[in-house]
Design a protein around this motif. Sequence first.
Motif, short mmCIF file in Angstrom:
data_model
loop_
_atom_site.label_atom_id
_atom_site.label_comp_id
_atom_site.label_asym_id
_atom_site.label_seq_id
_atom_site.Cartn_x
_atom_site.Cartn_y
_atom_site.Cartn_z
N VAL A 188 0.82 -1.21 0.00
CA VAL A 188 0.00 0.00 0.00
C VAL A 188 0.86 1.26 0.00
CG1 VAL A 188 -2.00 -1.08 1.11
CG2 VAL A 188 -0.27 0.04 2.51
N LEU A 189 0.33 2.26 -0.66
CA LEU A 189 0.95 3.58 -0.63
C LEU A 189 0.52 4.29 0.65
CD1 LEU A 189 0.16 4.48 -4.32
CD2 LEU A 189 2.46 4.30 -3.36
N PRO A 190 1.35 5.16 1.19
CA PRO A 190 0.98 5.86 2.43
C PRO A 190 -0.12 6.90 2.22
CG PRO A 190 3.28 6.30 1.83
CD PRO A 190 2.71 5.44 0.77
N ILE A 191 -0.79 7.23 3.30
CA ILE A 191 -1.76 8.32 3.32
C ILE A 191 -1.07 9.57 2.74
CG2 ILE A 191 -3.07 9.89 4.84
CD1 ILE A 191 -4.30 7.14 4.84
N GLY A 192 -1.82 10.30 1.94
CA GLY A 192 -1.27 11.52 1.34
C GLY A 192 -0.67 11.31 -0.03
N SER A 193 -0.53 10.06 -0.46
CA SER A 193 -0.01 9.80 -1.81
C SER A 193 -1.02 10.30 -2.83
CB SER A 193 0.24 8.30 -2.01
OG SER A 193 1.25 7.85 -1.14
N VAL A 194 -0.53 10.82 -3.93
CA VAL A 194 -1.37 11.35 -4.99
C VAL A 194 -1.21 10.48 -6.22
CG1 VAL A 194 -1.86 13.36 -6.44
CG2 VAL A 194 -1.18 13.68 -4.05
N VAL A 195 -2.34 10.00 -6.74
CA VAL A 195 -2.32 9.06 -7.86
C VAL A 195 -3.32 9.48 -8.93
CG1 VAL A 195 -1.65 7.14 -6.34
CG2 VAL A 195 -4.08 7.53 -6.83
N LEU A 196 -3.14 8.90 -10.10
CA LEU A 196 -4.11 9.04 -11.18
C LEU A 196 -4.55 7.64 -11.56
CD1 LEU A 196 -5.46 11.03 -13.23
CD2 LEU A 196 -3.60 10.43 -14.81
N LYS B 11 2.11 -0.11 7.65
CA LYS B 11 2.14 -0.65 6.29
C LYS B 11 2.27 -2.17 6.31
CE LYS B 11 4.80 -0.45 1.98
NZ LYS B 11 4.15 -1.62 1.52
N VAL B 12 3.12 -2.68 7.16
CA VAL B 12 3.29 -4.15 7.26
C VAL B 12 1.96 -4.79 7.66
CG1 VAL B 12 4.43 -5.97 8.60
CG2 VAL B 12 5.76 -4.02 7.75
N ARG B 13 1.26 -4.21 8.63
CA ARG B 13 -0.01 -4.77 9.09
C ARG B 13 -1.10 -4.67 8.02
NH1 ARG B 13 1.11 -1.52 13.54
NH2 ARG B 13 -0.84 -0.39 13.26
N ILE B 14 -1.23 -3.53 7.36
CA ILE B 14 -2.28 -3.37 6.36
C ILE B 14 -1.99 -4.19 5.11
CG2 ILE B 14 -1.45 -1.26 5.22
CD1 ILE B 14 -5.10 -1.97 6.07
N ASP B 15 -0.72 -4.31 4.73
CA ASP B 15 -0.37 -5.18 3.59
C ASP B 15 -0.81 -6.61 3.87
OD1 ASP B 15 0.74 -3.20 1.96
OD2 ASP B 15 2.80 -3.61 2.59
N LYS B 16 -0.53 -7.09 5.08
CA LYS B 16 -0.90 -8.45 5.45
C LYS B 16 -2.42 -8.61 5.49
CE LYS B 16 -0.14 -12.10 8.71
NZ LYS B 16 -0.29 -12.50 10.04
N ALA B 17 -3.11 -7.65 6.08
CA ALA B 17 -4.58 -7.72 6.17
C ALA B 17 -5.21 -7.74 4.78
CB ALA B 17 -5.10 -6.55 6.99
N LEU B 18 -4.75 -6.88 3.88
CA LEU B 18 -5.30 -6.86 2.52
C LEU B 18 -5.00 -8.15 1.77
CD1 LEU B 18 -4.74 -3.14 1.48
CD2 LEU B 18 -6.94 -4.32 1.77
N GLU B 19 -3.83 -8.70 2.00
CA GLU B 19 -3.48 -9.99 1.38
C GLU B 19 -4.45 -11.08 1.84
OE1 GLU B 19 0.19 -13.07 1.81
OE2 GLU B 19 0.74 -10.97 1.41
N GLU B 20 -4.77 -11.11 3.12
CA GLU B 20 -5.72 -12.10 3.65
C GLU B 20 -7.12 -11.86 3.10
OE1 GLU B 20 -5.28 -11.74 7.90
OE2 GLU B 20 -3.29 -12.66 7.87
N ILE B 21 -7.53 -10.61 2.99
CA ILE B 21 -8.84 -10.28 2.43
C ILE B 21 -8.94 -10.74 0.98
CG2 ILE B 21 -10.30 -8.34 1.69
CD1 ILE B 21 -9.34 -6.93 4.33
N ARG B 22 -7.89 -10.46 0.20
CA ARG B 22 -7.88 -10.87 -1.23
C ARG B 22 -7.94 -12.39 -1.35
NH1 ARG B 22 -9.75 -6.83 -1.72
NH2 ARG B 22 -8.69 -4.88 -2.12
N ALA B 23 -7.24 -13.10 -0.48
CA ALA B 23 -7.27 -14.57 -0.52
C ALA B 23 -8.68 -15.09 -0.26
CB ALA B 23 -6.28 -15.15 0.48
N LYS B 24 -9.38 -14.49 0.71
CA LYS B 24 -10.76 -14.89 1.01
C LYS B 24 -11.70 -14.56 -0.15
CE LYS B 24 -10.38 -14.52 6.01
NZ LYS B 24 -10.74 -13.75 7.21
N GLU B 25 -11.52 -13.38 -0.75
CA GLU B 25 -12.35 -13.00 -1.89
C GLU B 25 -12.13 -13.94 -3.06
OE1 GLU B 25 -12.74 -8.15 -1.23
OE2 GLU B 25 -11.30 -8.92 -2.69
N ASN B 26 -10.88 -14.30 -3.31
CA ASN B 26 -10.57 -15.22 -4.42
C ASN B 26 -11.11 -16.62 -4.17
OD1 ASN B 26 -9.30 -13.20 -5.88
ND2 ASN B 26 -7.29 -13.67 -5.04
#
Length: 98
Positions: free
Chosen positions: A5-13, A80-95
Amino acid sequence: MFTGVLPIGSVVLLKNSTKKLMIMGFAQVAAENQEKVYDYVGCVFPEGFLGPDKTFLFDAHQIDQIFAIGYQDQEQMAFKVRIDKALEEIRAKENAKE
């Protein structure tokens, strides 16, 4: 290349978009679909938060370009380490549901 994940405040298109977004949160669900967890919630840049109806949910794969990476320090990196892991687990459940 930035991983995770990108940190809060990152600007993307986002792909197929002309307006930049600033990341202001992670792991959000839309009211109309509580099953889908999005990687990010963002607000328009440079205007900022204009109200809850002017926020945008999106996933990392939708990002076309990164204009700025938000503030990073030890606290953010530990988060970031915690949210990366949490999102990885969420994606695994969704898949697994597909």
